[in-house]
Design a protein around this motif. Structure first.
Motif, PDB file in Angstrom:
ATOM      1  N   ASP A   1       2.364  16.345  -1.408  1.00 50.55           N
ATOM      2  CA  ASP A   1       1.235  15.804  -2.156  1.00 50.55           C
ATOM      3  C   ASP A   1      -0.030  16.522  -1.713  1.00 50.55           C
ATOM      4  O   ASP A   1      -0.200  16.848  -0.527  1.00 50.55           O
ATOM      5  CB  ASP A   1       1.086  14.299  -1.904  1.00 50.55           C
ATOM      6  N   TYR A   2      -0.934  16.768  -2.665  1.00 49.29           N
ATOM      7  CA  TYR A   2      -2.207  17.419  -2.360  1.00 49.29           C
ATOM      8  C   TYR A   2      -3.306  16.378  -2.172  1.00 49.29           C
ATOM      9  O   TYR A   2      -3.302  15.320  -2.807  1.00 49.29           O
ATOM     10  CB  TYR A   2      -2.623  18.342  -3.500  1.00 49.29           C
ATOM     11  N   SER A   3      -4.255  16.717  -1.306  1.00 48.86           N
ATOM     12  CA  SER A   3      -5.385  15.830  -1.060  1.00 48.86           C
ATOM     13  C   SER A   3      -6.605  16.659  -0.692  1.00 48.86           C
ATOM     14  O   SER A   3      -6.490  17.799  -0.238  1.00 48.86           O
ATOM     15  CB  SER A   3      -5.051  14.857   0.084  1.00 48.86           C
ATOM     16  N   SER A   4      -7.782  16.086  -0.906  1.00 45.99           N
ATOM     17  CA  SER A   4      -9.026  16.732  -0.469  1.00 45.99           C
ATOM     18  C   SER A   4      -9.926  15.753   0.273  1.00 45.99           C
ATOM     19  O   SER A   4     -11.013  16.123   0.720  1.00 45.99           O
ATOM     20  CB  SER A   4      -9.781  17.297  -1.683  1.00 45.99           C
TER      21      SER A   4
ATOM     22  N   THR B   1      -9.266  26.218  -6.704  1.00 51.82           N
ATOM     23  CA  THR B   1      -7.969  26.474  -6.086  1.00 51.82           C
ATOM     24  C   THR B   1      -7.013  27.055  -7.116  1.00 51.82           C
ATOM     25  O   THR B   1      -7.140  26.784  -8.316  1.00 51.82           O
ATOM     26  CB  THR B   1      -7.359  25.196  -5.479  1.00 51.82           C
TER      27      THR B   1
ATOM     28  N   TYR C   1      -3.709  26.591  -6.436  1.00 47.57           N
ATOM     29  CA  TYR C   1      -2.494  25.953  -5.961  1.00 47.57           C
ATOM     30  C   TYR C   1      -1.872  24.995  -6.972  1.00 47.57           C
ATOM     31  O   TYR C   1      -0.858  24.366  -6.688  1.00 47.57           O
ATOM     32  CB  TYR C   1      -2.729  25.267  -4.612  1.00 47.57           C
ATOM     33  N   HIS C   2      -2.491  24.855  -8.119  1.00 47.79           N
ATOM     34  CA  HIS C   2      -1.843  24.156  -9.222  1.00 47.79           C
ATOM     35  C   HIS C   2      -2.321  24.794 -10.518  1.00 47.79           C
ATOM     36  O   HIS C   2      -3.281  25.593 -10.527  1.00 47.79           O
ATOM     37  CB  HIS C   2      -2.120  22.649  -9.203  1.00 47.79           C
TER      38      HIS C   2
ATOM     39  N   TYR D   1       0.800  24.591   5.034  1.00 49.64           N
ATOM     40  CA  TYR D   1       0.599  24.693   3.599  1.00 49.64           C
ATOM     41  C   TYR D   1       1.729  25.542   3.025  1.00 49.64           C
ATOM     42  O   TYR D   1       2.291  26.383   3.718  1.00 49.64           O
ATOM     43  CB  TYR D   1      -0.769  25.288   3.259  1.00 49.64           C
TER      44      TYR D   1
ATOM     45  N   THR E   1      -7.168  26.121  -0.265  1.00 49.55           N
ATOM     46  CA  THR E   1      -5.904  25.398  -0.406  1.00 49.55           C
ATOM     47  C   THR E   1      -6.194  23.909  -0.255  1.00 49.55           C
ATOM     48  O   THR E   1      -7.034  23.516   0.556  1.00 49.55           O
ATOM     49  CB  THR E   1      -4.900  25.818   0.674  1.00 49.55           C
ATOM     50  N   PRO E   2      -5.527  23.063  -1.014  1.00 55.88           N
ATOM     51  CA  PRO E   2      -5.662  21.624  -0.777  1.00 55.88           C
ATOM     52  C   PRO E   2      -4.962  21.250   0.527  1.00 55.88           C
ATOM     53  O   PRO E   2      -4.108  21.986   1.026  1.00 55.88           O
ATOM     54  CB  PRO E   2      -4.966  21.000  -1.987  1.00 55.88           C
TER      55      PRO E   2
ATOM     56  N   HIS F   1      -2.182  19.462   2.517  1.00 56.86           N
ATOM     57  CA  HIS F   1      -0.818  19.091   2.144  1.00 56.86           C
ATOM     58  C   HIS F   1      -0.353  17.885   2.955  1.00 56.86           C
ATOM     59  O   HIS F   1      -0.553  17.831   4.172  1.00 56.86           O
ATOM     60  CB  HIS F   1       0.136  20.246   2.416  1.00 56.86           C
TER      61      HIS F   1
END
Length: 383
Positions: A108-111, A122, A124-125, A153, A245-246, A248
């Motif tokens: 899962d990604y988070s910031s 990003t 990354y998606h 990551y 990068t977010p 992870h």
């Protein structure tokens, strides 16, 4: 023999391969159920090409619902709970019982952990890559900062590939003299799990292309008003365009059900991918697999693919009453694009002792064409 149900959570690389292999190896009396929160799959290795406008969503995305034509039951929904002791899961309110469970939920990604990170660009998606493409149309001068926000990551080569491709992009547009590119990362060197030789070669590529590289720095805050990033310890760096990068995380549902020990990542037998629960296997980015040199196996699609091959064959063998003899050996490879028409290939055995035996070949046109072929073959083969 009564039919068995294999439930696969996550339709990324590992989940797709496992579902296909199991469906082909098992009789029709057995069910193969694949679950994902989204109805579409996108080919992540092409996201940096989307950033440059060389690909679009339609070209690299496929509808997962088409898998039903191949006898794979596909369910769209969030995995809410997993009860590995009683072999049950709940997906979008629907209770599902299983005989075998394959966890392939990825990360899962988070910031939220880093102030301001959510405002960074990003690749990354898919949506982030599409947004970056639009931004790059009007970015003609300034400082591009590429930051690895936290460890671990996935796709460890991606930030370096992105930097090299952006350098080539600006050079071809005759803007390179007006654009500075710099990478910041907590890592001691590029691609540390691949060993010092590979990391050294990537560092050389950055130097040859006049791309700045600052290792060993941990991102603490991004201030978009002053256009500065701040690192732990107080150091700062300026930017006009920030790509990051977010953060992870292991999916919360895996921590809550006890698969992720101590709230970290899912521990598995590195050869069979078995977890501590009976008939529950975990593959891909949600797992942690220690290596002989004290590092861990990188989170990449090629390893998820190899692990899925092992798990699906062993499950099929067990259902058929045979011995599960397949073992994951830690071999893997990934492409790293370096310019338009050129790429490098990182390949080797990550389970080798006392440290992984990994090499970097290229960059050259041969590996670029190989990467193009791999993209085309993947999307054709699994859809």
């Amino acid at each position: 023999m009564a039919g068995k149900t294999v439930l696969i959570l996550g339709a990324g690389t590992g989940g797709l391969v496992a579902a296909h292999r199991l469906r082909r190896m098992l009789g029709k009396e057995h069910r193969v159920i694949l679950v994902d929160r989204a109805p579409f799959y996108s080919f992540a290795p092409s996201f940096t090409w989307v950033m440059l406008g060389q690909r679009d969503a339609r070209r690299i995305s496929r509808d997962l619902r088409s898998l039903t034509k191949k006898g794979i039951e596909f369910v769209i929904g969030e995995v809410q709970t997993i009860d590995p002791a009683n072999k049950r899961a709940v997906v979008a309110g629907q209770k599902m019982a299983y005989d075998y469970l394959v966890v392939a939920l990825g990360v899962d990604y988070s910031s939220d952990e880093i102030p301001g990170l959510g405002k960074a660009w990003t690749f990354y998606h898919l949506e982030g890559s599409e947004g970056l493409f639009e931004r790059l149309q009007t970015f003609t001068s300034g400082r591009v900062a590429i930051a690895v926000s936290a460890l671990p990551y996935k796709c460890p080569a991606a930030p370096y590939e992105g930097a090299l491709l952006l350098e080539d992009h600006f050079r071809r547009r005759k803007l390179r003299g007006d654009v500075e590119i710099h990478i910041y990362t907590p890592e001691a060197s590029p691609l540390p799990s691949a060993g010092p030789a590979v990391g050294g070669r990537v560092a050389e590529l950055l130097t040859e292309r006049d791309i700045g590289f600052t290792p060993g720095v941990k991102l603490a805050e991004t201030d978009h008003r002053s256009r500065q990033v701040r690192f732990e310890g107080g150091a700062t760096a300026a930017f006009d365009l920030l790509i990051a990068t977010p953060v992870h995380h292991c999916p919360a549902v895996l921590r809550e059900c006890g698969l992720a020990v101590d709230g970290s990542w899912v521990e598995v037998d590195r050869e069979t991918l078995a977890t501590r629960f009976e008939d529950v296997f975990a593959i891909g980015d949600a797992t942690v697999i220690p290596l002989g040199d004290g590092k861990v196996l990188p989170k990449t699609g090629i390893f998820a693919h190899g692990q899925a091959e092992v798990v699906s064959r062993n499950i099929a063998a067990e259902i058929a009453g045979a011995a599960p003899i397949w073992a994951f050996g830690g071999q893997g490879a990934c492409f790293m694009s370096s310019a338009a028409g050129k790429a490098a290939l990182v390949t080797g055995n990550f389970f080798a002792e006392p440290q992984p035996h990994v090499t970097l070949r290229g960059p050259n046109r041969r590996w670029h064409w190989a990467k193009l072929g791999f993209e085309r073959l993947w999307l054709w083969r699994w859809f």
